[in-house]
Design a protein around this motif. Structure first.
Motif, mmCIF file in Angstrom:
data_model
loop_
_atom_site.group_PDB
_atom_site.id
_atom_site.type_symbol
_atom_site.label_atom_id
_atom_site.label_comp_id
_atom_site.label_asym_id
_atom_site.label_seq_id
_atom_site.Cartn_x
_atom_site.Cartn_y
_atom_site.Cartn_z
ATOM 1 N N SER A 2 0.866 -1.154 -0.106
ATOM 2 C CA SER A 2 -0.088 0.000 0.021
ATOM 3 C C SER A 2 0.998 1.181 -0.044
ATOM 4 O O SER A 2 2.077 1.225 0.382
ATOM 5 N N ASP A 3 0.290 2.210 -0.500
ATOM 6 C CA ASP A 3 1.002 3.490 -0.409
ATOM 7 C C ASP A 3 1.249 4.089 0.841
ATOM 8 O O ASP A 3 2.443 4.755 1.206
ATOM 9 N N GLU A 4 0.724 3.615 2.088
ATOM 10 C CA GLU A 4 0.842 3.974 3.291
ATOM 11 C C GLU A 4 2.139 3.344 3.650
ATOM 12 O O GLU A 4 2.907 3.806 4.464
ATOM 13 N N CYS A 40 11.969 0.127 -6.581
ATOM 14 C CA CYS A 40 10.662 0.395 -7.328
ATOM 15 C C CYS A 40 10.767 1.130 -8.544
ATOM 16 O O CYS A 40 11.831 1.898 -8.542
ATOM 17 N N THR A 54 7.511 -3.123 -7.815
ATOM 18 C CA THR A 54 8.185 -3.063 -6.613
ATOM 19 C C THR A 54 8.619 -4.554 -6.410
ATOM 20 O O THR A 54 8.236 -5.520 -6.625
ATOM 21 N N LEU A 57 4.489 2.006 1.705
ATOM 22 C CA LEU A 57 5.793 2.813 1.133
ATOM 23 C C LEU A 57 6.096 4.000 1.499
ATOM 24 O O LEU A 57 7.368 4.548 1.679
ATOM 25 N N THR A 58 5.090 4.749 2.129
ATOM 26 C CA THR A 58 5.718 6.353 2.709
ATOM 27 C C THR A 58 6.528 6.066 4.025
ATOM 28 O O THR A 58 7.254 6.869 4.122
ATOM 29 N N GLY A 87 9.877 6.739 2.730
ATOM 30 C CA GLY A 87 10.096 7.799 2.040
ATOM 31 C C GLY A 87 9.548 7.818 0.548
ATOM 32 O O GLY A 87 9.887 8.652 -0.236
ATOM 33 N N ILE A 88 8.810 6.923 0.173
ATOM 34 C CA ILE A 88 8.370 6.708 -1.381
ATOM 35 C C ILE A 88 6.972 7.467 -1.367
ATOM 36 O O ILE A 88 5.990 6.984 -0.556
ATOM 37 N N ASP A 89 7.037 8.702 -2.032
ATOM 38 C CA ASP A 89 5.579 9.287 -2.124
ATOM 39 C C ASP A 89 5.226 9.656 -3.590
ATOM 40 O O ASP A 89 4.550 10.205 -4.171
ATOM 41 N N THR A 90 5.889 8.480 -4.538
ATOM 42 C CA THR A 90 5.625 8.344 -5.860
ATOM 43 C C THR A 90 5.008 7.342 -6.356
ATOM 44 O O THR A 90 5.543 6.025 -5.583
ATOM 45 N N HIS A 91 4.101 6.967 -7.264
ATOM 46 C CA HIS A 91 3.589 5.784 -7.517
ATOM 47 C C HIS A 91 4.430 5.200 -8.614
ATOM 48 O O HIS A 91 5.093 5.663 -9.631
#
Length: 216
Positions: free
Chosen positions: A134-136, A215, A150, A138-139, A142-146
């Motif tokens: 999930s984006d959560e 990623c 992965t 990955l955040t 420090g990943i804030d880009t789609h």
């Protein structure tokens, strides 16, 4: 001596870990060492070894490109773990190939990035595993880009030799992307933080160790 070159490589590293190791020259031998304050801190020790592994792989690749060989002995003194490796230019025609990273060969492109990831991981006795996170999660690192893809770098062992090989793998990926995918955005990380917490959000079992993530 590769002293000037290793300093240049070290100064160009941006990942966490390059500030945790140093080098020293004695005669015709160059040693890479974990800084004393990090020897007994496992997380910092691991990061320093991975970073040094990257530098070592880059150094060897550059020497090989020039037609020269290096003699490299990794962790030469079991009673002194701060010494990551000893290096000297091989002027005898002999190299200890069991203890040095294979040259990074990038002239021929693999069929795909996926193939290269797998082939390179296997060469260093590691493995890659695709992941859907999930984006959560990955955040957290420090990943804030789609990203569409992965991959996790994993291993069955978790020791300094494994960490050194994780560094070899990282440098191979960096050089591959520079040569074959210069415009592609990617994220490559060796978990200097949140390694155990991140693993809880994957399907890795207790006998598999998380060493990195890519990623793209």
């Amino acid at each position: 001596m590769p002293q000037k070159l290793i300093q240049k490589i070290k100064s160009e590293q941006v990942d966490d870990g390059s500030d945790k190791w140093t080098y020293r020259a004695s005669g015709n031998v160059l040693e890479l060492l974990v800084l004393p304050q990090f020897v007994h801190n496992k997380k910092a020790f691991r990061c320093s070894v991975i970073s040094a592994g990257q530098a070592l792989a880059s150094l060897k690749a550059q020497y090989n490109k020039a037609g020269n060989e290096l003699f490299i002995q990794t962790f030469p003194n079991i009673e002194n773990p701060k010494v990551i490796c000893s290096i000297r230019v091989d002027d005898s025609g002999y190299s200890n190939t069991d203890s040095i990273p294979e040259a990074i060969t990038l002239e021929t492109k693999s069929h795909s990035i996926d193939d290269f990831l797998l082939e390179t991981a296997e060469k260093f006795h590691l493995n890659t595993q695709s992941a859907y996170l999930s984006d959560e999660v990955l955040t957290m690192i420090g990943i804030d880009t789609h990203f569409d893809h992965t991959y996790l770098l994993v291993s069955r062992l978790d020791n300094p030799f494994t960490w050194l090989k994780a560094g070899y793998w990282k440098e191979s990926i960096i050089q591959y992307m520079k040569l074959h995918e210069p415009t592609r955005k990617y994220f490559l990380y060796h978990f200097s933080n949140h390694r155990e917490e991140f693993k809880k959000h994957t399907d890795l079992n207790n006998g598999t160790y998380l060493q990195g993530i890519l990623c793209y």
